[in-house]
Design an enzyme around this catalytic site. Structure first.
Site, PDB file in Angstrom:
ATOM      1  CB  CYS A 284      -0.957   0.068   1.285  1.00 43.00           C
ATOM      2  SG  CYS A 284      -2.013   1.319   1.159  1.00 43.00           S
TER       3      CYS A 284
ATOM      4  CG  HIS B 144       2.016   3.576   3.333  1.00 47.16           C
ATOM      5  ND1 HIS B 144       1.854   4.750   2.801  1.00 47.16           N
ATOM      6  CD2 HIS B 144       1.239   2.883   3.264  1.00 47.16           C
ATOM      7  CE1 HIS B 144       0.456   4.758   2.519  1.00 47.16           C
ATOM      8  NE2 HIS B 144       0.095   3.651   2.841  1.00 47.16           N
TER       9      HIS B 144
ATOM     10  CG  HIS C 190       1.192   5.398   6.846  1.00 48.92           C
ATOM     11  ND1 HIS C 190       0.815   5.560   8.218  1.00 48.92           N
ATOM     12  CD2 HIS C 190       0.162   4.857   6.351  1.00 48.92           C
ATOM     13  CE1 HIS C 190      -0.124   4.968   8.461  1.00 48.92           C
ATOM     14  NE2 HIS C 190      -0.630   4.676   7.485  1.00 48.92           N
TER      15      HIS C 190
END
Lengths: 489, 142
Positions: free
Chosen positions: A104, A337, A412
């Site tokens: 992701c 991330h 993130h």
């Protein structure tokens, strides 16, 4: 959660915005746990963060400390915002330290357009993007893959897309690892994972995934020199940001190997405090199989963001009647991330190979690092911190200090402070859409309830998170970006 | 018929469910119903598809894990959800499940969408007998 409440009390300051829980806090901890947060952010962290980061500190082969970034919140296995490095020769790899949504990540694309040019066509633009980039449960992508092509995607990542015409060669230069992580091995990917992901290339997903049109407001540029290097020209400039991952393909690989590791841990004499931390020795047969499959999923996520970039360029080109190059739609950067990566770092004066797990945490290599694109090498690797759809996001750059402090890692996002159910109780999706529209943010969403779940008040203050990163020196803030349009799953 | 509730105090960004059933069959059926409710408004799904699913696992809790994982898999592979099911759990190590599923396609023009589950996690995962039946706790990554 009495244990976690106790641990919270035992988290003691060891530096500005750095808190440490000693290995004596819980039986089995090999190293301390370190949390990077202001006092206010620490107070906002739920009890699960303290429980989970200390569980991570119990895993075999962990080096120096289990880390949690300032956006940390209760996840599963690792906390979201968790970072941990394990010796490649004597440590483990854990799907729970990576997440089901393997790689992701975030991508940000600059444009040469201004808000004055985009605002009159914003609804048309958002409607066209909503049609071109399918989102929500059950969405099907526009790329039709054969088994052979899908295996190429697994190995070549974003490079496969560019070779097919879904992107520009220079996009790869501005993608972490050039959009292709080594070690991908389709032989370790199940037929179920392929069947699940086959139709989803080019889809956004749901939850906190989004595609956003953003603008630079006056006063939002914090480092003019670095901003210029990244292609940020000044207030009014429009950017496109996207947040998504490996879709059902990666989710199934995570499921397959979590299930396998849960079974085989006793064979390796490993016991974990949370079954979600199921792991295998990195150099074991099973550890290496997961490594091959995990990198295949990571490459499919790069490919997903790459084909979505292609769709974004097509839509802008159509709406504004100009070629995407003429509109200046170049990729600033793309970062993962949710990954584990094999990296060399200094440990007690020695250069050691480590498996660095980042779950809801971004790599943030400093100036001069070899995997930073040549044109960014003097400022450091770009870091994309996605905030909520109401409040905005930020671009930062990595630092030399992060290399020694956190294995070159940073936060993130903003991090949730509220459950999805509580957010839905506080606001109706329809109401929020209208309120945001009145504030100049146009939203199209596949799920109205999903909009309510992602309301700005459900997240921490992004500026507070970014300020901690800047103060501790884990990354340096460059520019803040404000949303004016959003596509949600 | 069993009961389910979504727990708010567990894993903020994800979805924790507590499921109760008068027996194992009931618990598995109720868990499937809860998962479908998480994904869509079941009233907006035309019940036009029937499927049979069979699974085998070494232990009961792993059978529940595999059952919910199968439903998530079908949601992605076939873009179908199944609000209704009739489940029969048999055996004692290995344990087996046979299920008759009833549901339909996720239709963008008709179906009110909810969350898009990624996976069943093992975080706080539990299946245990209680007075009057069985209870499970499952955290779904969304």
């Amino acid at each position: 959660m009495r244990i976690a409440d106790t641990l919270r009390i035992e988290a003691r300051p060891v530096g500005d915005c750095i808190w440490e829980i000693p290995p004596t806090a819980k039986p089995g901890m090999h190293v301390p746990a370190r949390i990077y947060a202001s006092e206010a952010l620490l107070a906002q962290m739920d009890a699960g963060v303290f429980e989970q980061v200390t569980n991570v500190a119990c895993l075999p082969g962990i080096v120096r400390a289990a880390l949690c970034m300032p956006d940390g919140h209760w996840g599963y296995g690792f906390p979201i915002g968790g970072v941990a490095a394990f010796r490649a020769d004597a440590g483990v790899i854990s799907p729970g330290g990576i997440g089901f949504d393997i790689n992701c990540g975030m991508r940000v694309i600059r444009t040469g357009l201004t808000e004055d040019e985009v605002r009159p066509r914003l609804r048309e633009l958002i409607d066209a993007l909503f049609g071109a980039v399918p989102s929500g449960v059950g969405a099907k992508g526009f790329v039709h893959l054969t088994d052979v092509a899908f295996r190429k995607v697994m190995v070549e990542g974003a490079g496969w897309c560019v070779a097919q015409g879904y992107g520009w060669p220079e996009d790869l230069e501005h993608t972490e690892g050039r959009g292709c992580l080594p070690g991908a091995d389709p032989a370790h990917v199940s037929a179920r994972a392929m069947a699940r992901g086959m139709n989803q290339l080019g889809t956004l997903g749901s939850g906190n995934h989004y595609l956003e049109i953003q603008v630079v407001r006056p006063g939002a540029i914090h480092d003019a020199r670095a901003a210029k290097v990244l292609g940020v020209e000044g207030p009014g400039q429009i950017f496109v940001m996207l947040h998504c991952g490996s879709r059902g393909f990666g989710h199934q690989i995570g499921t397959d190997y979590l299930r396998l590791f849960d079974d085989i841990m006793p064979r390796y004499g490993i016991a974990v405090r949370d079954r979600e931390l199921a792991c295998a020795p990195f150099r074991s047969k099973e550890g290496q199989a997961y490594w091959g499959a995990m990198n295949a999923a990571a490459n499919s996520a790069f490919a997903n963001r790459q084909v979505i970039t292609h769709r974004v360029r097509e839509v802008f080109s159509k709406v504004f009647g100009k070629d995407a190059r003429e509109l200046g739609l170049s990729v600033i950067y793309d970062v993962c991330h949710n990954t584990a990566k094999l990296e060399r770092h200094a440990v007690d004066g020695a250069d050691v190979e480590l498996v660095v797990h980042r779950k809801g945490a971004t790599r943030a290599f400093g100036p001069g690092a070899s995997d930073v694109p040549a044109d960014y090498r003097e400022i450091g690797q770009p870091v994309i911190i996605g905030g909520s759809m109401e409040t905005g996001s930020a671009l930062l750059v990595g630092t030399a200090h992060a290399m020694t402090e956190t294995w070159g890692s940073t936060a993130h996002g903003a991090g949730r402070t509220m459950s999805r159910a509580e957010a839905k109780r506080r606001v109706w999706g329809e109401t929020l859409l209208k309120e945001m529209d009145a504030r100049g943010i146009v939203v199209r969403a596949a799920s109205k309830s999903g909009v309510a779940e992602e309301a700005g008040f459900a997240y921490k203050d992004l500026d507070a998170v970014v300020d901690v990163l800047d103060r501790v020196g884990l990354s340096r803030k460059v520019v803040s970006l404000t949303p004016i349009g959003n596509i949600k799953g | 018929m069993g009961a389910y509730r979504f727990l708010e105090e567990v894993a903020l960004a994800d979805c924790a469910m507590e499921i109760e059933g008068r027996d194992l069959d009931d618990l598995f059926e109720t868990a499937a119903q809860a998962l479908a409710r998480l994904m869509v408004d079941p009233a907006t799904v035309a019940l036009t598809v029937e499927r049979t699913v069979t699974l085998e696992a070494a232990r009961l809790d792993l059978l529940l894990y595999d059952w919910l994982s199968e439903l998530i898999f079908l949601k992605d592979r076939d873009r179908e959800v199944f609000p209704q099911s009739r489940v029969r759990v048999t055996g004692e190590g290995p344990v087996r499940l046979t299920a008759e599923l009833r549901g339909g396609p996720i239709d963008p023009d008709r179906t009110a969408l909810g969350a898009d589950p990624k996976a069943v996690t093992f975080h706080q995962f539990a299946l245990e007998p209680v007075d009057g039946g069985w209870r499970a706790r499952v955290v779904i990554d969304i």
